[in-house]
Design a protein around this motif. Structure first.
Motif, short mmCIF file in Angstrom:
data_model
loop_
_atom_site.label_atom_id
_atom_site.label_comp_id
_atom_site.label_asym_id
_atom_site.label_seq_id
_atom_site.Cartn_x
_atom_site.Cartn_y
_atom_site.Cartn_z
N GLU A 140 0.83 -1.21 0.00
CA GLU A 140 0.00 0.00 0.00
C GLU A 140 0.86 1.26 0.00
N SER A 144 0.85 3.97 -3.08
CA SER A 144 0.56 5.37 -2.76
C SER A 144 1.66 6.30 -3.27
N LYS A 149 -2.94 4.76 -6.16
CA LYS A 149 -3.95 4.36 -5.17
C LYS A 149 -5.34 4.23 -5.79
N ASP A 150 -5.67 5.12 -6.71
CA ASP A 150 -6.98 5.09 -7.35
C ASP A 150 -6.98 4.26 -8.63
#
Length: 249
Positions: A140, A144, A149-150
């Motif tokens: 993660e 990021s 992240k999206d």
């Protein structure tokens, strides 16, 4: 002809991604695939192992790192480093990951062309997931830092599956999470264990020769190898994939 040359020629002859047309999804490894993170892992392992007197205090070599660490799950790394004391090994790799995250926050950069392939995927509305043997905290953080992240609709972690790579479980779980078919999906991977996992899950794998020796990657049977996402071989294959999936007139 050497065995390596034979494997390479066989893979090159089957390098088309067109068999997954029409394309539905793309699965990515993270370490060494989205970013050149292996030097940071190597540095952390080398420094911390030398600090505790591993290998009689001699720094581990890159060859040792590739053979023992690269692409492998932390449980297996802990056992390989501390076969007589797994508990100590697990504590060591946890501490090493904390050091890696500190280094990554300061130094992590995307592989060349990653933004270009991201746009190619988004423009076609394809499903996408990250599938990794890294701990979730690492995964993660890297996603990021890289601004993805999206982008990813799912993040699959090997330790949360019944078996980690090189078993196919993580990639099969990625397909399940996306509700995607292996017949219309391909994989980006940089390690022997990762390529083996993708192939075992029934998908063509585009191998990235980021750090691992190409002759070892070929033995895992990728569709083809690329240097990074700017490699003309990749874009020729994606163009062919587009044509194969285009509606017939």
């Amino acid at each position: 002809m050497t065995m390596t040359a034979s494997l390479e020629n066989c893979a090159e002859s089957n390098s088309s991604l067109a068999r997954v047309a029409p394309i539905e999804a793309v699965l990515f490894d993270i370490d060494g695939t989205l970013c050149d993170s292996d030097p940071l892992h190597y540095y952390a392992f080398r420094e911390m192992l030398q600090e505790i007197g591993f290998n009689e205090g001699k720094p581990i070599t890159e060859e040792f790192f590739i053979d023992t660490v690269a692409g492998k799950h932390n449980d297996d790394i802990a056992l390989a480093l501390f076969p007589a004391d797994l508990e100590r090994g697990l504590k060591f790799v946890d501490d090493k990951e904390a050091m890696f995250r500190k280094l990554a926050a300061e130094q992590l950069k995307p592989l060349n062309g990653l933004d270009k392939v991201r746009k190619w995927i988004e423009e076609r509305g394809l499903k996408r997931a990250a599938v990794t043997n890294a701990p979730r905290a690492n995964a993660e953080l890297m996603i990021s830092i890289l601004g993805l992240k999206d982008f990813f609709q799912a993040v699959i972690v090997g330790s949360e599956c019944e078996h980690a790579k090189p078993h196919p479980d993580p990639y099969l779980k990625g397909l399940e999470a996306l509700i995607a078919s292996k017949d219309h999906t391909f994989v980006f991977e940089d390690s022997v264990s990762g390529i083996k996992a993708g192939v075992a899950a029934g998908m063509p794998v585009v191998g990235l020769a980021t750090r691992n020796p190409e002759h070892l990657l070929w033995e895992a049977n990728p569709a083809f190898l690329i240097k990074d996402y700017d490699d003309p071989k990749l874009w020729a294959a994606l163009e062919e994939l587009d044509k194969a999936g285009a509606p017939r007139r």
